[in-house]
Design a protein around this motif. Structure first.
Motif, PDB file in Angstrom:
ATOM      1  N   ILE A  94       0.813  -1.222   0.000  1.00 55.37           N
ATOM      2  CA  ILE A  94       0.000   0.000   0.000  1.00 55.37           C
ATOM      3  C   ILE A  94       0.846   1.271   0.000  1.00 55.37           C
ATOM      4  O   ILE A  94       0.312   2.369  -0.128  1.00 55.37           O
ATOM      5  CB  ILE A  94      -0.987   0.026   1.188  1.00 55.37           C
ATOM      6  CG1 ILE A  94      -0.247   0.260   2.507  1.00 55.37           C
ATOM      7  CG2 ILE A  94      -1.816  -1.241   1.231  1.00 55.37           C
ATOM      8  CD1 ILE A  94      -1.182   0.535   3.683  1.00 55.37           C
ATOM      9  N   LEU A  95       2.162   1.135   0.165  1.00 56.90           N
ATOM     10  CA  LEU A  95       3.024   2.303   0.274  1.00 56.90           C
ATOM     11  C   LEU A  95       3.638   2.682  -1.063  1.00 56.90           C
ATOM     12  O   LEU A  95       3.805   1.838  -1.949  1.00 56.90           O
ATOM     13  CB  LEU A  95       4.140   2.033   1.296  1.00 56.90           C
ATOM     14  CG  LEU A  95       3.660   1.741   2.721  1.00 56.90           C
ATOM     15  CD1 LEU A  95       4.830   1.357   3.601  1.00 56.90           C
ATOM     16  CD2 LEU A  95       2.922   2.948   3.299  1.00 56.90           C
ATOM     17  N   ASN A  96       3.980   3.957  -1.199  1.00 59.63           N
ATOM     18  CA  ASN A  96       4.643   4.412  -2.414  1.00 59.63           C
ATOM     19  C   ASN A  96       6.015   3.762  -2.549  1.00 59.63           C
ATOM     20  O   ASN A  96       6.584   3.271  -1.566  1.00 59.63           O
ATOM     21  CB  ASN A  96       4.812   5.941  -2.387  1.00 59.63           C
ATOM     22  CG  ASN A  96       3.485   6.663  -2.364  1.00 59.63           C
ATOM     23  OD1 ASN A  96       2.468   6.133  -2.823  1.00 59.63           O
ATOM     24  ND2 ASN A  96       3.476   7.872  -1.831  1.00 59.63           N
ATOM     25  N   SER A  97       6.555   3.767  -3.747  1.00 51.01           N
ATOM     26  CA  SER A  97       7.889   3.225  -3.971  1.00 51.01           C
ATOM     27  C   SER A  97       8.928   4.159  -3.349  1.00 51.01           C
ATOM     28  O   SER A  97       8.986   5.347  -3.680  1.00 51.01           O
ATOM     29  CB  SER A  97       8.151   3.074  -5.474  1.00 51.01           C
ATOM     30  OG  SER A  97       9.454   2.598  -5.704  1.00 51.01           O
ATOM     31  N   ASN A  98       9.742   3.613  -2.419  1.00 46.58           N
ATOM     32  CA  ASN A  98      10.746   4.432  -1.754  1.00 46.58           C
ATOM     33  C   ASN A  98      11.781   3.513  -1.103  1.00 46.58           C
ATOM     34  O   ASN A  98      11.428   2.557  -0.413  1.00 46.58           O
ATOM     35  CB  ASN A  98      10.090   5.320  -0.684  1.00 46.58           C
ATOM     36  CG  ASN A  98      10.992   6.433  -0.217  1.00 46.58           C
ATOM     37  OD1 ASN A  98      12.140   6.218   0.152  1.00 46.58           O
ATOM     38  ND2 ASN A  98      10.465   7.652  -0.244  1.00 46.58           N
ATOM     39  N   ASP A  99      13.056   3.814  -1.312  1.00 49.33           N
ATOM     40  CA  ASP A  99      14.128   2.996  -0.732  1.00 49.33           C
ATOM     41  C   ASP A  99      14.092   3.000   0.789  1.00 49.33           C
ATOM     42  O   ASP A  99      14.629   2.096   1.433  1.00 49.33           O
ATOM     43  CB  ASP A  99      15.497   3.502  -1.199  1.00 49.33           C
ATOM     44  CG  ASP A  99      15.758   3.206  -2.675  1.00 49.33           C
ATOM     45  OD1 ASP A  99      15.074   2.327  -3.218  1.00 49.33           O
ATOM     46  OD2 ASP A  99      16.646   3.856  -3.258  1.00 49.33           O
ATOM     47  N   PHE A 100      13.472   4.009   1.370  1.00 45.77           N
ATOM     48  CA  PHE A 100      13.397   4.131   2.822  1.00 45.77           C
ATOM     49  C   PHE A 100      12.846   2.859   3.456  1.00 45.77           C
ATOM     50  O   PHE A 100      13.327   2.405   4.504  1.00 45.77           O
ATOM     51  CB  PHE A 100      12.504   5.313   3.190  1.00 45.77           C
ATOM     52  CG  PHE A 100      12.148   5.381   4.659  1.00 45.77           C
ATOM     53  CD1 PHE A 100      12.983   6.016   5.561  1.00 45.77           C
ATOM     54  CD2 PHE A 100      10.969   4.798   5.136  1.00 45.77           C
ATOM     55  CE1 PHE A 100      12.658   6.076   6.913  1.00 45.77           C
ATOM     56  CE2 PHE A 100      10.642   4.845   6.484  1.00 45.77           C
ATOM     57  CZ  PHE A 100      11.490   5.493   7.369  1.00 45.77           C
ATOM     58  N   TYR A 101      11.840   2.273   2.843  1.00 45.30           N
ATOM     59  CA  TYR A 101      11.120   1.160   3.462  1.00 45.30           C
ATOM     60  C   TYR A 101      11.957  -0.110   3.594  1.00 45.30           C
ATOM     61  O   TYR A 101      11.644  -0.973   4.415  1.00 45.30           O
ATOM     62  CB  TYR A 101       9.850   0.844   2.666  1.00 45.30           C
ATOM     63  CG  TYR A 101       8.892   2.005   2.594  1.00 45.30           C
ATOM     64  CD1 TYR A 101       8.415   2.607   3.743  1.00 45.30           C
ATOM     65  CD2 TYR A 101       8.480   2.508   1.367  1.00 45.30           C
ATOM     66  CE1 TYR A 101       7.545   3.692   3.681  1.00 45.30           C
ATOM     67  CE2 TYR A 101       7.608   3.586   1.287  1.00 45.30           C
ATOM     68  CZ  TYR A 101       7.146   4.173   2.445  1.00 45.30           C
ATOM     69  OH  TYR A 101       6.287   5.247   2.376  1.00 45.30           O
ATOM     70  N   SER A 102      13.020  -0.243   2.836  1.00 48.52           N
ATOM     71  CA  SER A 102      13.815  -1.473   2.839  1.00 48.52           C
ATOM     72  C   SER A 102      14.917  -1.463   3.888  1.00 48.52           C
ATOM     73  O   SER A 102      15.627  -2.454   4.045  1.00 48.52           O
ATOM     74  CB  SER A 102      14.443  -1.695   1.460  1.00 48.52           C
ATOM     75  OG  SER A 102      15.355  -0.660   1.154  1.00 48.52           O
ATOM     76  N   LYS A 103      15.060  -0.355   4.628  1.00 43.16           N
ATOM     77  CA  LYS A 103      16.173  -0.233   5.566  1.00 43.16           C
ATOM     78  C   LYS A 103      15.668   0.021   6.984  1.00 43.16           C
ATOM     79  O   LYS A 103      14.799   0.855   7.200  1.00 43.16           O
ATOM     80  CB  LYS A 103      17.092   0.918   5.142  1.00 43.16           C
ATOM     81  CG  LYS A 103      17.689   0.740   3.746  1.00 43.16           C
ATOM     82  CD  LYS A 103      18.450   1.981   3.314  1.00 43.16           C
ATOM     83  CE  LYS A 103      18.970   1.840   1.885  1.00 43.16           C
ATOM     84  NZ  LYS A 103      19.661   3.074   1.425  1.00 43.16           N
ATOM     85  N   MET A 104      16.255  -0.697   7.942  1.00 44.01           N
ATOM     86  CA  MET A 104      15.939  -0.468   9.337  1.00 44.01           C
ATOM     87  C   MET A 104      16.541   0.870   9.777  1.00 44.01           C
ATOM     88  O   MET A 104      17.628   1.232   9.356  1.00 44.01           O
ATOM     89  CB  MET A 104      16.539  -1.588  10.181  1.00 44.01           C
ATOM     90  CG  MET A 104      15.866  -1.830  11.526  1.00 44.01           C
ATOM     91  SD  MET A 104      15.998  -0.494  12.729  1.00 44.01           S
ATOM     92  CE  MET A 104      17.774  -0.316  12.840  1.00 44.01           C
ATOM     93  N   GLY A 105      15.825   1.603  10.623  1.00 39.72           N
ATOM     94  CA  GLY A 105      16.369   2.849  11.123  1.00 39.72           C
ATOM     95  C   GLY A 105      15.644   3.342  12.353  1.00 39.72           C
ATOM     96  O   GLY A 105      14.473   2.996  12.584  1.00 39.72           O
ATOM     97  N   ILE A 106      16.339   4.133  13.159  1.00 37.46           N
ATOM     98  CA  ILE A 106      15.748   4.809  14.307  1.00 37.46           C
ATOM     99  C   ILE A 106      15.830   6.297  14.029  1.00 37.46           C
ATOM    100  O   ILE A 106      16.910   6.832  13.754  1.00 37.46           O
ATOM    101  CB  ILE A 106      16.481   4.446  15.600  1.00 37.46           C
ATOM    102  CG1 ILE A 106      16.261   2.960  15.906  1.00 37.46           C
ATOM    103  CG2 ILE A 106      16.013   5.311  16.769  1.00 37.46           C
ATOM    104  CD1 ILE A 106      17.054   2.449  17.090  1.00 37.46           C
ATOM    105  N   PHE A 107      14.680   6.970  14.085  1.00 36.43           N
ATOM    106  CA  PHE A 107      14.587   8.363  13.661  1.00 36.43           C
ATOM    107  C   PHE A 107      13.930   9.217  14.741  1.00 36.43           C
ATOM    108  O   PHE A 107      13.058   8.733  15.473  1.00 36.43           O
ATOM    109  CB  PHE A 107      13.751   8.470  12.382  1.00 36.43           C
ATOM    110  CG  PHE A 107      14.305   7.708  11.217  1.00 36.43           C
ATOM    111  CD1 PHE A 107      15.158   8.315  10.310  1.00 36.43           C
ATOM    112  CD2 PHE A 107      13.980   6.378  11.032  1.00 36.43           C
ATOM    113  CE1 PHE A 107      15.673   7.622   9.229  1.00 36.43           C
ATOM    114  CE2 PHE A 107      14.499   5.662   9.959  1.00 36.43           C
ATOM    115  CZ  PHE A 107      15.345   6.290   9.055  1.00 36.43           C
ATOM    116  N   PRO A 108      14.306  10.486  14.829  1.00 37.78           N
ATOM    117  CA  PRO A 108      13.607  11.392  15.745  1.00 37.78           C
ATOM    118  C   PRO A 108      12.163  11.579  15.295  1.00 37.78           C
ATOM    119  O   PRO A 108      11.890  11.706  14.104  1.00 37.78           O
ATOM    120  CB  PRO A 108      14.401  12.698  15.639  1.00 37.78           C
ATOM    121  CG  PRO A 108      15.119  12.608  14.325  1.00 37.78           C
ATOM    122  CD  PRO A 108      15.394  11.154  14.094  1.00 37.78           C
TER     123      PRO A 108
END
Length: 270
Positions: A94-108
């Motif tokens: 359901i999400l747009n195409s974006n490299d962000f989703y394939s990487k684990m991360g901790i964000f403010p």
């Protein structure tokens, strides 16, 4: 009449691949290393935690959220009592195409992201596409996060299953407030300095000194958020011989000074 077994938490998350799933709880499910077929967004209120993966250990400070891609094995280890754990599971399609989703991360967590997460506090369980407003809301949250989350927390500790190295890492964590020299730790565990240095590089892909530095900074982050110790006291308790050295090292890694890190995270989590 046979008893119908209640699906486990993970079975509920995975049961309907096309639904979003909401789970807010005061008690974290005591799960071993696991994965699921949906992306996971987690925000923890009022406590400290680590995200453990097969390769790394990530410290999660206040006012930060975790993004865990679908399929990534992980578990969350709480380091203190917490107020609430907010979990939102989002199907990948359901999400747009974006490299962000394939990487684990901790964000403010910006004010916008935090308000959007808190807006779901009375939702629970599966949200089907026919629940148009809720379903679209979670979809929008997922897409917004990808657009505004640019700078993940850089402090990551690598982990290992190497049986020779594991007790040495434990020793470093226990004695983080003390002088930790490669030659002394090597001798303590029956290695030469060269051999221990090579084991760190081969198994963790960082040096002994880098591992010690990261351990000290993560230790200090916990103290900054969970105690009333002064910056000087935290510096010495984290193994630094001067508050200035501690502050400069902290800034180089985290990009804010210790005093600002404490103030920012406490102000917006109270």
């Amino acid at each position: 009449m046979p008893t119908i077994k209640e699906p486990s938490f993970l079975e509920k998350v995975n049961q309907y691949p096309k639904t979003t799933y909401i789970y807010h709880t005061k008690i974290e499910e005591q799960l071993a290393m696991h994965s699921h077929n949906k992306h996971q967004l987690t925000y923890i209120e009022g406590g400290a935690a680590y995200l453990k993966t097969n390769d790394n250990s990530y410290f999660l400070p206040a006012r930060h959220y975790i993004w865990i891609p679908a399929g990534m094995e992980h578990f969350i280890e709480l380091k203190s009592s917490i107020t609430m754990i907010r979990n939102i599971y989002i199907p990948t399609h359901i999400l747009n195409s974006n490299d962000f989703y394939s990487k684990m991360g901790i964000f403010p967590a910006s004010n916008l992201v935090l308000e959007m997460i808190l807006f779901t506090e009375n939702w629970s369980g599966n949200i089907f596409k026919k629940e148009k407003n809720k379903f679209q809301y979670i979809k929008t949250l997922g897409n917004i996060i990808a657009e505004i989350s640019k700078n993940p927390l850089p402090v990551v500790l690598p982990t290992t299953t190497n049986q020779r190295l594991s007790p040495i890492l434990k020793y470093i964590h226990i004695h983080v407030d003390q002088l930790l020299l490669l030659q002394d730790v090597a001798k303590q565990f029956g290695f030469s300095s060269r051999s221990l240095s090579r084991i760190f590089r081969d198994n963790l892909d960082i040096s002994f000194l880098q591992y010690v530095k990261l351990t000290r900074i993560i230790h200090s982050m916990e103290k900054l958020l969970q105690t009333e110790m002064s910056i000087s006291e935290i510096a010495y308790a984290s193994g630094y011989n001067s508050p200035a050295t501690f502050s400069n090292t902290f800034y180089n890694l985290v990009k804010v000074r210790p005093v600002d890190f404490r103030k920012k995270n406490r102000e917006i989590s109270e």
